[in-house]
Design a protein around this motif. Structure first.
Motif, PDB file in Angstrom:
ATOM      1  N   GLU A 144       0.838  -1.215   0.000  1.00  0.00           N
ATOM      2  CA  GLU A 144       0.000   0.000   0.000  1.00  0.00           C
ATOM      3  C   GLU A 144       0.863   1.252   0.000  1.00  0.00           C
ATOM      4  O   GLU A 144       0.588   2.227  -0.720  1.00  0.00           O
ATOM      5  N   ARG A 145       1.925   1.251   0.806  1.00  0.00           N
ATOM      6  CA  ARG A 145       2.814   2.417   0.875  1.00  0.00           C
ATOM      7  C   ARG A 145       3.514   2.663  -0.462  1.00  0.00           C
ATOM      8  O   ARG A 145       3.677   3.807  -0.896  1.00  0.00           O
ATOM      9  N   LEU A 146       3.915   1.571  -1.104  1.00  0.00           N
ATOM     10  CA  LEU A 146       4.600   1.699  -2.393  1.00  0.00           C
ATOM     11  C   LEU A 146       3.644   2.194  -3.481  1.00  0.00           C
ATOM     12  O   LEU A 146       4.019   3.021  -4.329  1.00  0.00           O
ATOM     13  N   LEU A 147       2.400   1.736  -3.427  1.00  0.00           N
ATOM     14  CA  LEU A 147       1.405   2.210  -4.394  1.00  0.00           C
ATOM     15  C   LEU A 147       1.103   3.690  -4.181  1.00  0.00           C
ATOM     16  O   LEU A 147       0.858   4.435  -5.139  1.00  0.00           O
ATOM     17  N   ASP A 148       1.136   4.133  -2.908  1.00  0.00           N
ATOM     18  CA  ASP A 148       0.940   5.562  -2.618  1.00  0.00           C
ATOM     19  C   ASP A 148       2.049   6.403  -3.245  1.00  0.00           C
ATOM     20  O   ASP A 148       1.825   7.539  -3.672  1.00  0.00           O
ATOM     21  N   ILE A 149       3.269   5.829  -3.280  1.00  0.00           N
ATOM     22  CA  ILE A 149       4.399   6.558  -3.876  1.00  0.00           C
ATOM     23  C   ILE A 149       4.277   6.557  -5.402  1.00  0.00           C
ATOM     24  O   ILE A 149       4.488   7.576  -6.053  1.00  0.00           O
ATOM     25  N   LEU A 150       3.908   5.403  -5.963  1.00  0.00           N
ATOM     26  CA  LEU A 150       3.781   5.282  -7.419  1.00  0.00           C
ATOM     27  C   LEU A 150       2.606   6.105  -7.950  1.00  0.00           C
ATOM     28  O   LEU A 150       2.672   6.679  -9.039  1.00  0.00           O
ATOM     29  N   VAL A 200      11.929   4.775  -7.859  1.00  0.00           N
ATOM     30  CA  VAL A 200      11.075   5.609  -7.001  1.00  0.00           C
ATOM     31  C   VAL A 200      11.946   6.275  -5.937  1.00  0.00           C
ATOM     32  O   VAL A 200      13.080   5.859  -5.686  1.00  0.00           O
ATOM     33  N   GLU A 201      11.379   7.297  -5.310  1.00  0.00           N
ATOM     34  CA  GLU A 201      12.094   8.010  -4.248  1.00  0.00           C
ATOM     35  C   GLU A 201      11.351   7.784  -2.938  1.00  0.00           C
ATOM     36  O   GLU A 201      10.163   8.094  -2.840  1.00  0.00           O
ATOM     37  N   ILE A 202      12.038   7.204  -1.959  1.00  0.00           N
ATOM     38  CA  ILE A 202      11.402   6.950  -0.662  1.00  0.00           C
ATOM     39  C   ILE A 202      12.247   7.547   0.454  1.00  0.00           C
ATOM     40  O   ILE A 202      13.441   7.832   0.274  1.00  0.00           O
ATOM     41  N   GLU A 203      11.610   7.709   1.607  1.00  0.00           N
ATOM     42  CA  GLU A 203      12.323   8.219   2.773  1.00  0.00           C
ATOM     43  C   GLU A 203      12.915   7.052   3.555  1.00  0.00           C
ATOM     44  O   GLU A 203      12.214   6.101   3.892  1.00  0.00           O
ATOM     45  N   VAL A 204      14.214   7.139   3.814  1.00  0.00           N
ATOM     46  CA  VAL A 204      14.884   6.090   4.597  1.00  0.00           C
ATOM     47  C   VAL A 204      15.475   6.724   5.837  1.00  0.00           C
ATOM     48  O   VAL A 204      15.769   7.927   5.871  1.00  0.00           O
ATOM     49  N   ARG A 205      15.668   5.903   6.859  1.00  0.00           N
ATOM     50  CA  ARG A 205      16.204   6.422   8.124  1.00  0.00           C
ATOM     51  C   ARG A 205      17.696   6.673   8.008  1.00  0.00           C
ATOM     52  O   ARG A 205      18.431   5.872   7.452  1.00  0.00           O
ATOM     53  N   GLU A 206      18.105   7.801   8.551  1.00  0.00           N
ATOM     54  CA  GLU A 206      19.524   8.169   8.554  1.00  0.00           C
ATOM     55  C   GLU A 206      20.247   7.288   9.549  1.00  0.00           C
ATOM     56  O   GLU A 206      19.826   7.138  10.695  1.00  0.00           O
ATOM     57  N   ARG A 207      21.366   6.701   9.116  1.00  0.00           N
ATOM     58  CA  ARG A 207      22.117   5.809  10.018  1.00  0.00           C
ATOM     59  C   ARG A 207      23.374   6.454  10.570  1.00  0.00           C
ATOM     60  O   ARG A 207      24.016   5.910  11.440  1.00  0.00           O
ATOM     61  N   ASN A 208      23.778   7.579  10.031  1.00  0.00           N
ATOM     62  CA  ASN A 208      25.019   8.216  10.491  1.00  0.00           C
ATOM     63  C   ASN A 208      24.752   9.054  11.730  1.00  0.00           C
ATOM     64  O   ASN A 208      24.086  10.075  11.667  1.00  0.00           O
ATOM     65  N   PHE A 209      25.251   8.602  12.865  1.00  0.00           N
ATOM     66  CA  PHE A 209      25.090   9.356  14.106  1.00  0.00           C
ATOM     67  C   PHE A 209      26.356  10.155  14.389  1.00  0.00           C
ATOM     68  O   PHE A 209      27.453   9.770  13.978  1.00  0.00           O
ATOM     69  N   PRO A 210      26.259  11.240  15.123  1.00  0.00           N
ATOM     70  CA  PRO A 210      27.457  11.988  15.493  1.00  0.00           C
ATOM     71  C   PRO A 210      28.421  11.099  16.269  1.00  0.00           C
ATOM     72  O   PRO A 210      28.008  10.284  17.083  1.00  0.00           O
ATOM     73  N   SER A 211      29.699  11.228  15.985  1.00  0.00           N
ATOM     74  CA  SER A 211      30.691  10.372  16.658  1.00  0.00           C
ATOM     75  C   SER A 211      31.067  10.974  18.003  1.00  0.00           C
ATOM     76  O   SER A 211      31.208  12.179  18.142  1.00  0.00           O
ATOM     77  N   PHE A 212      31.207  10.128  18.981  1.00  0.00           N
ATOM     78  CA  PHE A 212      31.655  10.564  20.297  1.00  0.00           C
ATOM     79  C   PHE A 212      32.250   9.360  21.013  1.00  0.00           C
ATOM     80  O   PHE A 212      32.060   8.217  20.610  1.00  0.00           O
TER      81      PHE A 212
END
Length: 471
Positions: A144-150, A200-212
């Motif tokens: 359903e989510r992919l059809l919403d994007i298409l 298609v263009e989708i939103e993905v979660r950012e995996r790069n966190f600030p280093s500490f």
């Protein structure tokens, strides 16, 4: 009863209640040749675990598992028996070498890490079971989510439209119906794989966190803070837009939906209960830490490691990042060759926590023949299947297998006895030329007979010094 994959908890519970010790041994016979005493011991231990679950809670609390020490040379089936038992019982199982641990104060792994590792394995097992339950719903949601994007949803508010016949229609309704038909057409194309190459263009979660850096005098294993869980709360869950093909986007969205549908708190509770009630830890190389305090040299921490392991085996509470875990009813199966040391070299308190001792026998030539042919995934069946992928039909004669077993037995007697693992090296040597030339022999039938085995191994076995390095 098939045991290739772990069953669900309900199916396993029903099946296990019906399994007698004799039937458990019969299941183990499908994978491990011989070693009747060891199989009987673990079958009784598993059956006692089932019996305990039927007791009243106050009595069940008092019944502790009877831990087992397996004594025998390498390669005779100690690990495989414990591993197959855990798979049969659908229990969290961890194999760990006792020699990896060091006494508190020395650099190395602390003994409590084995419980933390077991909890991680249990959580992964329960999570996999839950994934099976929600996979269909996750796939539908992702679709359903992919059809919403298409095909973005049509606007609900449209001006009225007049047809040629003068009938006034709701323009919004007409557009909605057209949109639904287009959407269903796209759904059909998506399921048939016709849209896989579209981007298609989708939103993905950012995996790069600030280093500490975290500076602590504790080992990483002792830190109970889950940094991965903490970071999104500190910095927020960032997303970014990314272009990918439809089939890749579909897989990503399915994974997202699966994570959303699974209640990880429930998974964690179930996993901890499973560890506490039915966890199995296989403590290998227990003979390497057998020995009393000498005060110097490499033996200095052996007794210390034993004393650190003791409370875990006796029953204690270990702090993990998922909560407190009790070890009172975890079954410990220890194993060792005990070539140099003997079980009585363990400290008395630890000996007392392993009341059952079974000795595994060295493998005979007849055992080697059975190992080559009888188990469900025997070596011969594996090599036949591997070469079949190249279009080569491999066939072993009965005499050739007897010859392989004879060579394995002779080399084990003349050099180090490594048990059934010797068959791997010998079979590789026998099939060296065939495996190398297989792509050029597509469609051919290759027969391995006794003279061919002797030809491939004669020179190596003749030279004892060389066989030490090659076989």
């Amino acid at each position: 009863m098939a045991i290739y994959l772990p069953a669900t908890a309900e199916e396993t519970g029903a099946a296990l209640d019906e399994l007698t010790p004799r039937e458990i041994v019969a299941e183990l016979d499908k994978y491990v040749v011989g070693q009747k005493d060891a199989k009987r011991a673990v079958a009784i231990a598993l059956r006692n675990r089932m019996r305990r679950q039927k007791l009243p809670p106050d009595m069940a609390e008092e019944v502790i598992p009877k831990n087992i020490i397996m004594i025998g040379p390498t390669g005779v089936g100690k690990t495989e028996i414990a591993r197959r038992l855990a798979k049969l019982a659908n229990s969290p199982f961890l194999k760990v070498e006792a020699s990896k641990f060091t006494e508190v104060g020395y650099v190395g792994r602390d003994v409590e890490s084995m419980i933390r590792d077991l909890v991680e394995i249990a959580i992964e097992n329960v999570r996999e079971e839950k994934l099976e339950d929600v996979s269909d719903k996750a796939e539908l949601n992702a679709e359903e989510r992919l059809l919403d994007i298409l095909l973005p949803p049509a606007s609900a508010t449209r001006p009225a439209d007049t047809t040629a016949g003068g009938v006034v229609l709701d323009g919004g309704t007409a557009i909605t119906e057209s949109h639904s038909r287009t959407r269903e057409k796209l759904r059909q194309q998506l399921r048939e794989g016709k849209l896989d190459e579209r981007t298609v263009e989708i939103e993905v979660r950012e995996r790069n966190f600030p280093s500490f850096e975290i500076i602590s005098n504790q080992g990483v294993e002792e830190m109970d803070v889950n940094i991965k869980d903490m970071l999104p709360n500190i910095f927020g869950q960032r997303t970014k837009k990314r272009k990918m093909k439809v089939n890749e986007a579909f897989e990503y969205l399915i994974q997202e939906e699966e994570q959303r549908l699974i209640d990880m708190d429930q998974v964690t509770r179930m996993a901890i209960d499973r560890v506490e009630d039915s966890g199995i830890i296989f403590l290998d190389e227990i003979d390497k830490i057998a020995g009393r305090e000498s005060g110097h040299g490499p033996d200095v921490s052996r007794e210390g490691v034993q004393r650190d392991i003791l409370p875990i085996v006796e029953g204690t509470t270990v702090n993990t990042r998922y909560g407190m875990v009790r070890t009172d009813h975890i079954l410990f199966v220890a194993a060792g060759a005990f070539h140099v040391s003997k079980p009585s070299d363990l400290i008395p308190e630890l000996q007392g926590r392993f009341p059952i001792r079974v000795e595994l026998q060295s493998l005979t030539m007849e055992d080697f023949i059975r190992i080559l042919t009888e188990p469900k995934s025997s070596l011969v069946k594996q090599y036949v299947a591997l070469l079949e992928t190249e279009g080569v039909k491999l066939e072993f004669t009965k005499e050739s297998l007897e010859e392989v077993a004879r060579f394995a037995f002779r080399v084990n007697e003349g050099t180090e006895n490594i048990g059934a693992r010797r068959l791997h090296t010998i079979m590789e040597r026998v099939l060296d030329v065939i495996s190398f030339e297989a792509p050029e022999k597509k469609g051919e039938q290759v027969k391995v007979d006794a003279p061919y085995v002797r030809q491939m191994l004669a020179d190596i076995v003749k030279d004892q010094d060389l066989s030490r390095y090659i076989l």
